[in-house]
Write a protein that holds these residues in place. Structure first.
Motif, short mmCIF file in Angstrom:
data_model
loop_
_atom_site.label_atom_id
_atom_site.label_comp_id
_atom_site.label_asym_id
_atom_site.label_seq_id
_atom_site.Cartn_x
_atom_site.Cartn_y
_atom_site.Cartn_z
N GLU A 109 0.88 -1.23 0.03
CA GLU A 109 -0.03 -0.08 0.12
C GLU A 109 0.93 1.29 0.10
OE1 GLU A 109 0.13 -1.50 4.38
OE2 GLU A 109 -0.14 -2.29 2.20
N TYR A 110 2.14 1.05 0.25
CA TYR A 110 3.16 2.36 0.21
C TYR A 110 3.80 2.56 -1.16
CZ TYR A 110 3.39 1.97 5.27
OH TYR A 110 3.03 2.17 6.86
N ASN A 111 3.88 3.72 -1.58
CA ASN A 111 5.05 4.02 -2.48
C ASN A 111 5.70 5.01 -2.26
OD1 ASN A 111 6.16 3.84 -5.12
ND2 ASN A 111 4.20 3.27 -6.03
N ALA A 112 6.70 5.35 -3.16
CA ALA A 112 7.65 6.50 -2.72
C ALA A 112 8.33 7.02 -3.76
CB ALA A 112 8.68 6.15 -1.57
N LEU A 113 8.68 8.19 -3.52
CA LEU A 113 9.75 9.04 -4.87
C LEU A 113 11.18 9.20 -3.98
CD1 LEU A 113 7.11 11.90 -5.47
CD2 LEU A 113 7.42 9.83 -6.63
N LYS A 114 12.10 8.53 -4.72
CA LYS A 114 13.47 8.48 -4.23
C LYS A 114 14.26 9.35 -5.15
CE LYS A 114 14.59 4.25 -2.69
NZ LYS A 114 14.82 2.84 -2.42
N LEU A 115 14.77 10.36 -4.67
CA LEU A 115 15.33 11.36 -5.72
C LEU A 115 16.88 11.29 -5.64
CD1 LEU A 115 13.25 14.14 -3.99
CD2 LEU A 115 12.69 12.66 -5.81
N LEU A 116 17.17 11.12 -7.16
CA LEU A 116 18.74 11.25 -7.23
C LEU A 116 19.33 12.72 -7.97
CD1 LEU A 116 18.71 7.75 -9.01
CD2 LEU A 116 19.02 8.15 -6.56
N ASN A 117 20.68 12.75 -7.94
CA ASN A 117 21.39 13.79 -8.33
C ASN A 117 21.91 13.35 -9.77
OD1 ASN A 117 23.52 12.51 -7.74
ND2 ASN A 117 24.18 13.77 -5.92
N SER A 118 22.70 13.93 -10.32
CA SER A 118 23.35 13.82 -11.62
C SER A 118 24.35 12.90 -11.65
CB SER A 118 24.00 15.01 -12.40
OG SER A 118 24.89 15.86 -11.41
N LYS A 119 24.70 12.59 -10.34
CA LYS A 119 25.84 11.31 -10.32
C LYS A 119 25.11 10.05 -10.08
CE LYS A 119 29.23 14.28 -8.08
NZ LYS A 119 30.16 14.61 -7.08
N GLY A 120 23.74 9.94 -10.16
CA GLY A 120 22.92 8.90 -9.65
C GLY A 120 22.94 8.32 -8.27
N GLU A 121 23.32 9.52 -7.44
CA GLU A 121 23.16 9.33 -5.95
C GLU A 121 22.13 10.00 -5.34
OE1 GLU A 121 27.00 10.70 -4.81
OE2 GLU A 121 28.25 9.40 -6.31
N PHE A 122 21.67 9.54 -4.10
CA PHE A 122 20.62 10.34 -3.55
C PHE A 122 20.91 11.82 -3.12
CE2 PHE A 122 19.40 5.94 -2.49
CZ PHE A 122 18.12 5.78 -3.02
#
Length: 454
Positions: A109-122
């Protein structure tokens, strides 16, 4: 669950009222904040997205892509993809960032938006604060019809990821193929089912899959802990497989089970990998404060330094870069190998474990017998937004004035024969209470003693 905003991104349950859960309004507002932050930073106006197997994935993905396009940002859609696959695809496409649509180990029932920078890192905490301010202000200008971003499908991202693992200097493909291993995978009805088996085929490893239907209807609690993996444990007791493996829905955590159904665990995934890596590449080891002491012990065994970071992948990565770590990760089964990329990655974790087995000639049970033995308790206390955590920590310090403490992330108490770490969760309304000692009884005693003060 109330909508949670942190350095991990935005997470909540699907449905309910806007502002309280992860609703369409919340998805659009927070993706718009991320897009506005990315454009403000001067990064390329291109974002890679990918999702795990959750039933809400198609809807969340469509809203995410459309919002970015309406900001004039081009979108590369990897569709079903592991978290590390998306991280690597950001770099592959020279994108300005990425968004992973996955709530990791949380239920369907959960979802999320996990955000990355231009290096592919959080993204960093500072960047997260900046984009949350942009989202909260609501002062975002969308582009005109002639400037809408494009949407392009990418069905090559996993192949690129697997090739990079196969070409890793410490992955001994020839030795693994010669060993003729058999593994059993619990794919928990998500993208592990489409990522781990093709890697195994390339390595000449027979891979039997349970819970392999990619529908997001998780057969069991998706966190890879022993109490949730009864079917895999039973399969390893009954069969002839060399290794049992369990991943979480976005495949950045890897837990190990030995022949006979022996729980090796997620804590000892990093220890096993570090043992192998340090045999070939000297350098520091990094894990977070909630990880087993066994990681520090294996570093000392190889004559290398160990460093602890605050919990959270972004914090582990920052410490790894600071000290030039040879290997790092988190005790939840997350392996971070800087030779591949700075992100938790079960594919490289598995390949390095298999390399260790193949070149040492030892079984996973024999390797585990050679490592320091600790037992860990992972407990929690449910709280609400009125709970005074600072006052609780003060009570704990007063109760144990002679115990060495660390406050770089919550409160950790280092006893002579074990430790207890207290911290507020970034993803759930709880205080996590982790304890470790030489026996489960002592670890539970430590945890219970501290919980009493909370």
């Amino acid at each position: 669950m109330p909508l949670k905003k942190s350095i991990s991104g935005f997470r909540g349950t699907i449905g309910g009222k806007a502002g309280d859960n992860l609703t369409p309004e919340d998805i659009v507002a927070n993706v718009a904040g991320y897009g506005a932050w990315l454009l403000k930073s001067g990064a390329p106006a291109k974002v890679v997205i990918g999702r795990d197997g959750r039933p809400s994935g198609p809807v969340v993905s469509a809203l995410t892509a459309a919002t970015l396009q309406c900001l004039g940002i081009d979108v590369i859609d990897c569709d079903f993809a592991t978290t590390p696959t998306v991280e690597m695809a950001v770099v592959q496409h020279q994108a300005g960032g990425g968004i992973i649509l996955s709530a990791s180990h949380n239920p369907k029932e959960y979802n999320a938006l996990k955000l990355l920078n231009s290096k592919g890192e959080f993204i960093s905490a500072a960047a997260g604060a900046d984009l949350m301010a942009l989202a909260a202000a609501g002062d975002i200008t969308y582009c005109s019809v002639d400037d809408l971003g494009s949407l392009t499908a990418d069905d090559t991202a996993l192949r690129h990821h697997i090739n990079a693992v196969l070409n890793h200097p410490l992955v001994d493909v020839a030795a693994i193929r010669q060993a003729g291993f058999k593994v059993v995978l619990d794919a928990v009805n998500s993208v592990g089912a489409i990522s781990i088996p093709p890697l195994c085929r390339e390595l000449g490893v027979t891979c039997e899959v349970i819970n392999g239907e990619l529908n997001g209807q998780f057969t069991h609690n998706p966190e890879p802990l022993p109490q949730h993996l009864g079917d895999l444990m039973d399969r390893m007791k009954a069969g002839d497989a060399d290794l049992g493996i369990a991943v979480d829905p976005d495949v950045d955590r890897l837990a190990l089970i030995g022949p006979g159904g022996r729980w090796i665990g997620e804590e000892y995934t990093l220890v096993t990998v570090a043992d192998y890596v340090l045999r070939h590449t000297p350098g520091p080891v990094v894990s977070n404060l909630s990880s087993s002491r066994a990681a520090a012990d294996i570093a000392a065994h190889h004559g290398q330094e160990y460093f602890a970071s605050a919990v959270g992948e972004v914090n582990v990565v920052a410490k790894m870069k600071e000290v030039g770590a040879a290997i790092g990760g988190e005790g939840n089964g997350g392996i971070i190998d800087p030779k591949l990329h700075y992100g938790r990655d079960s594919l490289i974790g598995l390949a390095l474990v298999l390399s260790h087995l193949a070149t040492s000639g030892k079984s996973i049970n024999e390797l585990r017998d050679g490592y320091a033995h600790y037992e860990m308790i992972k407990d929690k206390k449910e709280v609400d937004n009125t709970y005074d955590l600072d006052a609780a920590f003060a009570r704990v310090r007063a109760k144990f004035p002679d115990v060495r403490t660390s406050d770089i992330d919550g409160l950790k108490l280092d006893f002579p024969d074990g430790w207890v770490h207290l911290r507020a969760s970034n993803t759930e309304p709880i205080v996590r209470v982790y304890a470790e000692a030489g026996t489960k009884e002592r670890a539970q005693e430590l945890a219970d003693g501290i919980k009493a003060e909370l």
